[in-house]
Structure formats: C-alpha cells, structure tokens
Scaffold this motif. Structure first.
Motif, PDB file in Angstrom:
ATOM      1  N   VAL A  45       0.846  -1.209   0.000  1.00  0.00           N
ATOM      2  CA  VAL A  45       0.000   0.000   0.000  1.00  0.00           C
ATOM      3  C   VAL A  45       0.876   1.250   0.000  1.00  0.00           C
ATOM      4  O   VAL A  45       0.658   2.181  -0.792  1.00  0.00           O
ATOM      5  CB  VAL A  45      -0.941  -0.007   1.221  1.00  0.00           C
ATOM      6  N   LEU A  46       1.875   1.272   0.870  1.00  0.00           N
ATOM      7  CA  LEU A  46       2.724   2.458   0.988  1.00  0.00           C
ATOM      8  C   LEU A  46       3.549   2.688  -0.276  1.00  0.00           C
ATOM      9  O   LEU A  46       3.713   3.830  -0.718  1.00  0.00           O
ATOM     10  CB  LEU A  46       3.654   2.309   2.201  1.00  0.00           C
ATOM     11  N   ASN A  47       4.063   1.598  -0.872  1.00  0.00           N
ATOM     12  CA  ASN A  47       4.870   1.757  -2.087  1.00  0.00           C
ATOM     13  C   ASN A  47       4.034   2.224  -3.268  1.00  0.00           C
ATOM     14  O   ASN A  47       4.497   3.032  -4.087  1.00  0.00           O
ATOM     15  CB  ASN A  47       5.570   0.433  -2.423  1.00  0.00           C
ATOM     16  N   ILE A  48       2.802   1.713  -3.372  1.00  0.00           N
ATOM     17  CA  ILE A  48       1.922   2.192  -4.447  1.00  0.00           C
ATOM     18  C   ILE A  48       1.630   3.676  -4.247  1.00  0.00           C
ATOM     19  O   ILE A  48       1.634   4.469  -5.199  1.00  0.00           O
ATOM     20  CB  ILE A  48       0.630   1.358  -4.482  1.00  0.00           C
ATOM     21  N   GLY A  49       1.377   4.054  -2.983  1.00  0.00           N
ATOM     22  CA  GLY A  49       1.151   5.468  -2.687  1.00  0.00           C
ATOM     23  C   GLY A  49       2.360   6.326  -3.032  1.00  0.00           C
ATOM     24  O   GLY A  49       2.224   7.437  -3.555  1.00  0.00           O
ATOM     25  N   LYS A  50       3.558   5.807  -2.761  1.00  0.00           N
ATOM     26  CA  LYS A  50       4.789   6.551  -3.080  1.00  0.00           C
ATOM     27  C   LYS A  50       4.969   6.672  -4.599  1.00  0.00           C
ATOM     28  O   LYS A  50       5.305   7.746  -5.111  1.00  0.00           O
ATOM     29  CB  LYS A  50       5.985   5.800  -2.463  1.00  0.00           C
ATOM     30  N   ASP A  51       4.734   5.554  -5.308  1.00  0.00           N
ATOM     31  CA  ASP A  51       4.923   5.571  -6.761  1.00  0.00           C
ATOM     32  C   ASP A  51       3.921   6.502  -7.437  1.00  0.00           C
ATOM     33  O   ASP A  51       4.224   7.091  -8.482  1.00  0.00           O
ATOM     34  CB  ASP A  51       4.772   4.159  -7.336  1.00  0.00           C
ATOM     35  N   ARG A  52       2.723   6.633  -6.856  1.00  0.00           N
ATOM     36  CA  ARG A  52       1.676   7.471  -7.459  1.00  0.00           C
ATOM     37  C   ARG A  52       1.691   8.892  -6.907  1.00  0.00           C
ATOM     38  O   ARG A  52       0.731   9.640  -7.061  1.00  0.00           O
ATOM     39  CB  ARG A  52       0.314   6.834  -7.239  1.00  0.00           C
ATOM     40  N   LYS A  53       2.781   9.239  -6.224  1.00  0.00           N
ATOM     41  CA  LYS A  53       3.007  10.600  -5.708  1.00  0.00           C
ATOM     42  C   LYS A  53       1.957  11.028  -4.669  1.00  0.00           C
ATOM     43  O   LYS A  53       1.762  12.223  -4.424  1.00  0.00           O
ATOM     44  CB  LYS A  53       3.014  11.631  -6.852  1.00  0.00           C
ATOM     45  N   VAL A  54       1.280  10.030  -4.067  1.00  0.00           N
ATOM     46  CA  VAL A  54       0.338  10.353  -2.996  1.00  0.00           C
ATOM     47  C   VAL A  54       1.090  10.572  -1.684  1.00  0.00           C
ATOM     48  O   VAL A  54       0.702  11.390  -0.852  1.00  0.00           O
ATOM     49  CB  VAL A  54      -0.708   9.228  -2.844  1.00  0.00           C
ATOM     50  N   LEU A  55       2.196   9.815  -1.495  1.00  0.00           N
ATOM     51  CA  LEU A  55       3.028   9.962  -0.298  1.00  0.00           C
ATOM     52  C   LEU A  55       4.379  10.528  -0.707  1.00  0.00           C
ATOM     53  O   LEU A  55       4.980  10.096  -1.690  1.00  0.00           O
ATOM     54  CB  LEU A  55       3.222   8.604   0.389  1.00  0.00           C
ATOM     55  N   ASN A  56       4.886  11.505   0.069  1.00  0.00           N
ATOM     56  CA  ASN A  56       6.244  11.990  -0.183  1.00  0.00           C
ATOM     57  C   ASN A  56       7.239  11.215   0.686  1.00  0.00           C
ATOM     58  O   ASN A  56       6.862  10.301   1.429  1.00  0.00           O
ATOM     59  CB  ASN A  56       6.331  13.502   0.065  1.00  0.00           C
ATOM     60  N   ASP A  57       8.521  11.569   0.610  1.00  0.00           N
ATOM     61  CA  ASP A  57       9.569  10.813   1.303  1.00  0.00           C
ATOM     62  C   ASP A  57       9.333  10.755   2.802  1.00  0.00           C
ATOM     63  O   ASP A  57       9.491   9.701   3.435  1.00  0.00           O
ATOM     64  CB  ASP A  57      10.952  11.440   1.027  1.00  0.00           C
ATOM     65  N   GLU A  58       8.944  11.881   3.389  1.00  0.00           N
ATOM     66  CA  GLU A  58       8.812  11.946   4.840  1.00  0.00           C
ATOM     67  C   GLU A  58       7.599  11.158   5.336  1.00  0.00           C
ATOM     68  O   GLU A  58       7.697  10.372   6.287  1.00  0.00           O
ATOM     69  CB  GLU A  58       8.723  13.404   5.292  1.00  0.00           C
ATOM     70  N   SER A  59       6.448  11.350   4.696  1.00  0.00           N
ATOM     71  CA  SER A  59       5.254  10.611   5.121  1.00  0.00           C
ATOM     72  C   SER A  59       5.429   9.115   4.865  1.00  0.00           C
ATOM     73  O   SER A  59       4.962   8.281   5.657  1.00  0.00           O
ATOM     74  CB  SER A  59       4.012  11.139   4.397  1.00  0.00           C
ATOM     75  N   PHE A  60       6.133   8.758   3.792  1.00  0.00           N
ATOM     76  CA  PHE A  60       6.402   7.345   3.498  1.00  0.00           C
ATOM     77  C   PHE A  60       7.264   6.732   4.597  1.00  0.00           C
ATOM     78  O   PHE A  60       6.964   5.641   5.111  1.00  0.00           O
ATOM     79  CB  PHE A  60       7.112   7.237   2.143  1.00  0.00           C
ATOM     80  N   ALA A  61       8.336   7.420   4.997  1.00  0.00           N
ATOM     81  CA  ALA A  61       9.224   6.912   6.056  1.00  0.00           C
ATOM     82  C   ALA A  61       8.467   6.777   7.378  1.00  0.00           C
ATOM     83  O   ALA A  61       8.641   5.792   8.115  1.00  0.00           O
ATOM     84  CB  ALA A  61      10.431   7.836   6.223  1.00  0.00           C
ATOM     85  N   ILE A  62       7.617   7.741   7.685  1.00  0.00           N
ATOM     86  CA  ILE A  62       6.827   7.690   8.929  1.00  0.00           C
ATOM     87  C   ILE A  62       5.934   6.455   8.953  1.00  0.00           C
ATOM     88  O   ILE A  62       5.870   5.719   9.953  1.00  0.00           O
ATOM     89  CB  ILE A  62       5.980   8.979   9.077  1.00  0.00           C
ATOM     90  N   LEU A  63       5.263   6.179   7.846  1.00  0.00           N
ATOM     91  CA  LEU A  63       4.327   5.052   7.800  1.00  0.00           C
ATOM     92  C   LEU A  63       5.066   3.705   7.792  1.00  0.00           C
ATOM     93  O   LEU A  63       4.570   2.722   8.347  1.00  0.00           O
ATOM     94  CB  LEU A  63       3.418   5.180   6.572  1.00  0.00           C
ATOM     95  N   VAL A  64       6.237   3.640   7.166  1.00  0.00           N
ATOM     96  CA  VAL A  64       7.026   2.391   7.196  1.00  0.00           C
ATOM     97  C   VAL A  64       7.467   2.083   8.624  1.00  0.00           C
ATOM     98  O   VAL A  64       7.375   0.939   9.087  1.00  0.00           O
ATOM     99  CB  VAL A  64       8.251   2.497   6.259  1.00  0.00           C
TER     100      VAL A  64
END
Length: 816
Positions: free
Chosen positions: A396-415
């Motif tokens: 879920v998080l990687n798809i969100g990152k690839d589709r520019k829904v999550l940026n680097d910081e929000s992605f790291a927080i959720l991981v």
C-alpha cells in the motif's frame, strides 16, 4: 536544430545508458557490476544474506521474518549503508533499479497469489458473528482515525498532495491486518488452535479481503484522470473479478478434480495456473489497479480441497519467498530515508501515527470484543494481534509513493509505524496472555500402574515422518495385550514450524486435529498421507487410534507432547530416536535439535517415556496380527526403569506371536569399587526388584507353550555383560531401562545420555543392525518438574476412550 541537439544532450546527461545483460568477463576488462545480470545476482545474494542474518539475530525475540526483511531493506537504503554514495552507485545504481523493481514485482505477484491461496472463502463465509464484528470494528475505526490523521499530515509534511487519494491511502494503511504474519505469530506463540487464535484468524481473513477492496479503491482514486476515469477503473475491476469467478474458477476446479490424492499433479496444470496468474496480472495492470490485484484474485478462486493448492504452494513458495520477495523489501528500503524524520515535528507526527494506529485498531477491537462478552485480557490480546502489519502494508505504501500520494517523509513515517506495530505484537501478547494448559489429575502414569489395575494402556506415539511409522505400528500391535479394554493410541505427528510453513497448511491441519482419519479424506494435504498406515491398522485391529499434529518450533515442541500426554492421561510416551539407520547399517543423525526434544520430554513428562531405536521391527511395512513373530529380550539389571521395562514386556508376552526372554544379570562381585560395573541400589529398590521378578516367574510357570523364558547370568565385568547380551543378539527387539544400576557399556553414552548406560550400547551400529531397541524410563513422582500443565478438578476430564462418532477435536496446543 540547435534546440534539438541541446535537448538531446540534456537527455543524455539526465538518463543513464541502459545496462547490457551480461559482461564479457573481468579478464576482458569488463566490470561485472556494470551489467544487469551479474549485478542482479549480487543484489539478490546480498539481500538474502543480510535478511537471513537479521532473522537469526531476531529469532530469540520470536519475531516474524518480515521484520528482518523490512529492517534489511532500510539498512541497504539511504537510511544506513545507502548514505555512502560509493556503495549506492556500485551495488544499487539508478540504471539497475528498473531490473530490480521488475524482479521484485514478479516475486511479489506470485507471493500475493500464495496469499490468495491461503485465504479460504468458505471459511470466511462461516465466520461467526463475533469474529465478523471484530473484523469490521478493526477496519472501520482505524480507517476513520487514519482519515483524521491525514488532515494533520496534509497541513504539515504532506502539503500539496491530492486530498481524496491521500485520505483513502492513510485509512487503508492504518486499518490493515497482515493475515500471513498473524498466522505465523499465532503458531509461534502456540495460540493457533485456541479459541482466541481461531477468532483472530477469522477476523484477519475478513480484514484481508476488505483491505484489498479498499486498496483497489485507493488505486482507482489515485489516477491522474477525472473522477469518471476512476469510476471506469472501479467498474472494469469489478467486471474482472466477476469474469474470474465465472470463467476462470470452473477451469481451476476442473484441474483440481483431475488431481486426486496420492497422484502427482500434471505439469501442464501447474504451468497453466501460473500462466493464468501472470495473465491476470497483465489485465489488472491494464485496467489500472496494479498487477498484484489480479494474482491475488486468482489465488482466492483456486480450490482449496485436495492436493492441488498444496502442490502449487510447494512449487512456488521456496523460490519466491526465499529469493525474489526479499528484493521487494530492498526496493521499498531504497525509497525509505529515515533521515527525513529529523525535526521535532516529524518525530511528533511519527508518534501521532503510531498512537493513532494502535488506538484505532486495538481500541476498536477491544470495545467490540468486550461487547461480545470476551474477557478483558483476551480482548486486549486480540486487539494487539489484529494490529499486526506486514507485506500488504508495504505494498500500500509503495503504491502510494509511486503514485506521488506519499512523499519521502510521510512514506518513512508510515514504514516505521508498520515496523513498530508488528515488532511489539509478540512481546506484548506473550506478556499479557498466557493461556492455561489444563488437565485432570490421573493415577495411571506408568505401565506398571496400568498393569496392576488391569486398565487400558494409553500410549502417545510420536513420529517425525513416514520412516518411523511401520516400526511404531508393529510395536503397538505387539503391545495390544489380551485384556478387555486393550490399548488406546494417540498418534502425534511432530512437525517443525519452519519459515516455509504456509498459513493454509498450519491452520487447516490445526483445525483438523484429532478428527478420525476417515473424516479427513476431503481435506487431506500431503503431510496427512503418512497417517494412512495408522488408518489401515485401526480398521484391521481392535486398537483405537486418534491422530494429532503438533506444529511448533523444535525448541518448544516438547511442551505440546507433555501437554497432550497429560490431557489424554497416557501411561507411556513413545518417542523416535534422533538417529535413523542407513542401508549400510550405520546410524544417521537428524540433528541435535531432535535429540534435545527427546531430552526435554524426558525431563518434563507426566508419565513413563520410551525412546525407540528403529531398525525395522517387522520390516518396512506393518505386519498383520496373525503374522507377528518376534523374539523380544529384556535386559534386567534392577531399579525403577528396569521394572517398567519388565512390566511392558509382560504385556507384550500376552501376544501369541511373541517369544520373550528376560535376562537378569547378577553381579558376582558384591564389593562395589572402581573396577566394578555395578552401581549400588537401596534396599527398597532391591526388594521391589525381587517382587517384580517373582511375579514374572509365576507367569513363566503358567506359560505352557514355552514362549516366555527367564534366565539369570552371573557376571563380574563389562566383557561378561557384553558377551551375555550378544548371546541374545538375534532378538528383534530389546527392552531395557534408561538408568539401570550398571556402568556404561560403551563410550557412546556421552553422545546419547538419554539412552542410558546400556541403551546407548544397544543403539550402536557395532552391536547390531537388525535389532530395534526400546529404552524405557519410568515416571518418578518424587522428582520435581516444572508445571507446564495446570491440574484441575474432574470437571475438566476428557473421555477415557476416544469416541469414533462425532468426536471432540484433540487439539495439540493449549486448551482455552
């Protein structure tokens, strides 16, 4: 023209040259790391080595392997080793990431197919109201709280992202429960077959299906087109699911029906199914809801009955889970830069997300569980179990990152949130919930007691695999006796809980524990085939047999054996020796872990224990009652264990096909010194020995056919004992006590202390290659044992004899 050239130069500067597949070799001056294939091989080897090392380090903490793989990916990424530009450019250069991501997604595609295989829609339909309510609460409350958290993130670290997709992605990220990871944790904690474990698995299965529906919605909304395009994506996705259910499922059912138990599945069926997985992935990727969705749907519709699903798992699991799937964690780790969480605000947001995730998932589950009248401690445990994240969360998080829904910081927080919530599950559940293993107290804890009361002999016969079964059955047949109630056998298959154990096999086998063999035919998996011999034997004899399965880590599987022995009130536990005989007669060890299992059972057993050294008693197949013709020898030195062996031999001697010889050793040297092989015994033991032998001699006198013999050998040293033993060396089976009053007859006792001074000599290849050995240790009520089982009143009692009609399951793991 000049502008075109400038654009071309700019493109050349920004786009690295595509990698060639293979190099000409370092001797030709090529650097292998500049080519796609050798670099991909290095990346796979590095990832596997790092993640397996981390899994080994985390094993004492009983963490699932997904934790090690997430941490390994983060270590290789820009958060740790990737901070070195030289390392990143050498091992994970930008031009290699396309190949890396492609391999990772192929691995992920087939892994999601396996996850779909593990989900049984029929089980989900049968989910009870309580589990369904818990699943809905575990999805809805964290989803709502995730949406609330998304507003805070959008106003701080995620400014400018599209509102709709971000809300849905945050809700999905916080509401997911990882079904495969949860199954692994429950099995590790021996909760899989408890009521709590079954409820958690049912709720997690519902949660998993709901999470995929929500993920499909999130992906559809994250497209760059208009809302009408998102609607078309959802509708065509729903049409694809209907097509698979209507057109693909019947074909898979047809292939499954043409793959009966006991026959190999045709290679063309396996190939067609795997090709269908890839085709489904292509279709869903074309639709716009990611290729993984198609593979998951195909996995769900594969029929779970029969061997077809199990064979597919066996063919795919090791390669995908072992080599390709870890690449996805690296692909994710390369996008995770923990350094972006640097300010106090970022750390505060991380704490907020973790708190929201835990409060939403745990709180929602606990509230509904309490409303369903589940005790508070179990409700809290259930909440933390449902808070388990895993691979689907990362997807879920990687798809969100690839589709520019999550940026680097929000992605790291959720991981980090996913990592933390999964990491705390095992220690918290272990700390707050320890299910009571209960059993009724009972008297007949040894063969001697059973013989004195003329009651049935209850035996727990353990085996690791099919090679143990013929000798075990032939020994049981020899032990039937002539008493009215005879013998009751619980056949327990000891299965190691390895990393490759699939949730489907663990759950299905655990739920079938204790059912009669004839009720298992519809759901047999490959492991069940080894109990067919017990089924045939039960139908041909008057022996009552119940199947059981213990699926556990080898370090704790003795707890399952001891608990089952107490709950079934057995008088004897039969364990297979940890060495198997090769064709040339030498003994091959299965490993020290199996030896330690036997030693732990000996220490904690609530009854007598026998360790069986298998040298093919009766041959490689079971022997019918009329064909039994064995010679059995008992070596009697004296003491508690030898008296137990004598009592067992007395029962064996009741079988008309058994010729029994009891050889008593009398030491001529009454002085016990440094050169003597005799060990002193107290007067009580000596008088008990004489009483047991006197009773046995009366039975010898009563045996008119001469099938029972009693001999005394006067010996003075080790050589005379060995010579006397070799005189009866042609016997098919030797019975001996574990700790007779005798010094070691061979140096092998140091390697196998569980066999004792005489048993270790009999188990050595130098003594015999044809005689099986049963080393018996009598239950000693005076010895202090750690309480693995709580004894309760007779109200908890289990039936004396297993009932063939409508039986209660014999759950190997803790009752609740």
């Amino acid at each position: 023209m000049a502008m075109a050239m400038a654009a071309t130069n700019a493109t050349t500067m920004t786009c690295p040259t595509p990698m060639k597949a293979t190099s000409n070799g370092s001797w030709q001056g090529d650097n292998p790391l500049d080519y796609a294939l050798p670099l991909a091989i290095l990346q796979i080897c590095l990832v596997v080595a790092l993640t397996r090392t981390l899994a080994f380090i985390l094993r004492p903490l009983r963490q699932p392997r997904v934790i090690a793989e997430i941490i390994g990916g983060i270590i290789l990424g820009p958060s740790a080793l990737g901070r070195s530009t030289a390392f990143l450019n050498a091992v994970f250069p930008k031009q290699s990431l396309t190949v890396l991501d492609t391999l990772a997604n192929i691995g992920l595609l087939f892994f999601l197919f396996l996850v779909g295989l593990e989900l049984d829609l029929q089980s989900i339909r049968r989910t009870g109201k309580r589990a369904l309510a818990i699943a809905l609460a575990g999805i809805s409350l964290p989803f709502i709280m995730g949406i609330g958290t998304s507003f805070v993130l959008r106003s701080t670290v995620s400014r400018g992202v599209r509102e709709g997709p971000f809300l849905v992605f945050m809700g999905v990220a916080l509401s997911i429960t990882a079904f495969p990871v949860l199954a692994r944790i429950l099995a590790e904690l021996k909760l899989l077959t408890t009521e709590l474990g079954r409820m958690a698995m049912s709720a997690a299965a519902v949660n998993d299906v709901a999470a995929w529906i929500l993920l499909a919605l999130a992906i559809a909304l994250s497209g760059s087109g208009s809302p009408l395009v998102s609607l078309w994506v959802l509708l065509t996705g729903a049409g694809f699911v209907v097509f698979v259910a209507v057109a693909v499922r019947p074909v898979l059912n047809w292939m499954a029906r043409r793959s009966p138990d006991g026959e190999p599945v045709k290679e063309v069926y396996i190939c067609a199914t795997l090709a269908t997985v890839l085709a489904a992935g292509f279709v869903t990727d074309t639709i716009g809801i990611h290729a993984l969705f198609g593979a998951f749907v195909v996995g769900i519709v594969v029929p779970k009955d029969g061997p077809f699903a199990g064979i597919l798992i066996e063919k795919v699991e090791d390669l995908i889970s072992g080599l390709f799937l870890p690449l996805y964690f690296v692909s994710s780790g390369l996008k995770t830069n923990v350094a972006t969480i640097s300010s106090g605000q970022s750390w505060g947001l991380l704490a907020l997300v973790i708190t929201t995730a835990c409060v939403g998932k745990v709180g929602g589950t606990v509230l509904v569980a309490l409303a369903a009248k589940i005790p508070p401690r179990e409700a809290i445990t259930l909440g933390f179990l449902m808070n388990t994240k895993g691979l689907v969360e990362l997807i879920v998080l990687n798809i969100g990152k690839d589709r520019k829904v999550l940026n680097d910081e929000s992605f790291a927080i959720l991981v980090l949130m996913a990592l933390f919530t999964t990491f705390i599950t095992t220690p918290i559940v272990t700390g707050i919930y320890k299910p009571a293993r209960r059993a009724a107290p009972y008297k007949h804890r040894s063969i001697s007691c059973s013989a004195e009361s003329a009651s049935e002999l209850r035996v727990l016969a353990c085996f690791h695999g099919s090679r143990n079964i013929p000798t075990m059955i032939n020994l049981v047949e020899s032990s039937r006796g002539t008493r009215r109630r005879g013998i009751v056998v619980y056949a327990m298959h000891l299965m190691e809980l390895s990393e490759r154990s699939s949730a489907i096999s663990m759950v299905h086998k655990a739920r079938r524990n204790g059912l009669p063999f004839w009720n298992n035919k519809r759901h047999q998996s490959e492991e069940d085939q080894i109990v067919v011999a017990f089924q045939a034997y039960q139908q041909l004899s008057h022996v009552t047999i119940r199947s059981m399965t213990a699926i556990s880590d080898l370090h704790t599987i003795h707890e399952d054996v001891v608990t089952s022995a107490q709950q079934k009130r057995v008088a004897l536990i039969l364990l297979p020796f940890h060495k198997l005989q090769r064709i040339d007669g030498s003994m091959e060890s299965l490993g020290h872990d199996y030896q330690h299992v036997n030693q732990r059972v000996l220490r904690h057993a609530p009854c007598s224990v026998g360790i069986l050294v298998d040298r093919g008693l009766g041959g490689a197949s079971q022997v019918s009652s009329s064909d039994v013709s064995y010679s059995v020898a008992v070596l009697f030195f004296g003491g508690r264990d030898d008296r137990e062996a004598l009592a067992y031999s007395t029962r064996i001697a009741e079988h008309p096909g058994i010729a029994l010889t009891v050889l008593r050793f009398v030491f001529s040297n009454v002085n016990i010194g440094s050169n003597s092989v005799r060990i002193a015994i107290d007067d009580n033991d000596a008088s008990a020995d004489e009483a047991a032998l006197a009773e046995f001699k009366s039975k010898v006198a009563a045996a008119s056919d001469g099938s029972i013999k009693y001999e005394e050998k006067v010996v003075n040293g080790k050589a005379e004992i060995v010579a006397a033993v070799k005189e009866v060396g042609r016997s098919n089976l030797f019975l001996v006590g574990q700790m007779p009053p005798c010094m070691a007859l061979s140096a092998d006792v140091r390697d196998c202390p569980e066999l004792g001074p005489v048993g270790s000599y009999l188990a050595a290849s130098e003594f015999s290659t044809t005689a099986s050995v049963l080393v018996v240790k009598q239950f000693d009520p005076t010895v202090e044992r750690s309480k693995l089982v709580e004894e309760v009143g007779e109200s908890y009692d289990l039936p004396d004899t297993p009932i063939a009609v409508a039986p209660e399951p014999d759950l190997v793991e803790s009752h609740h």
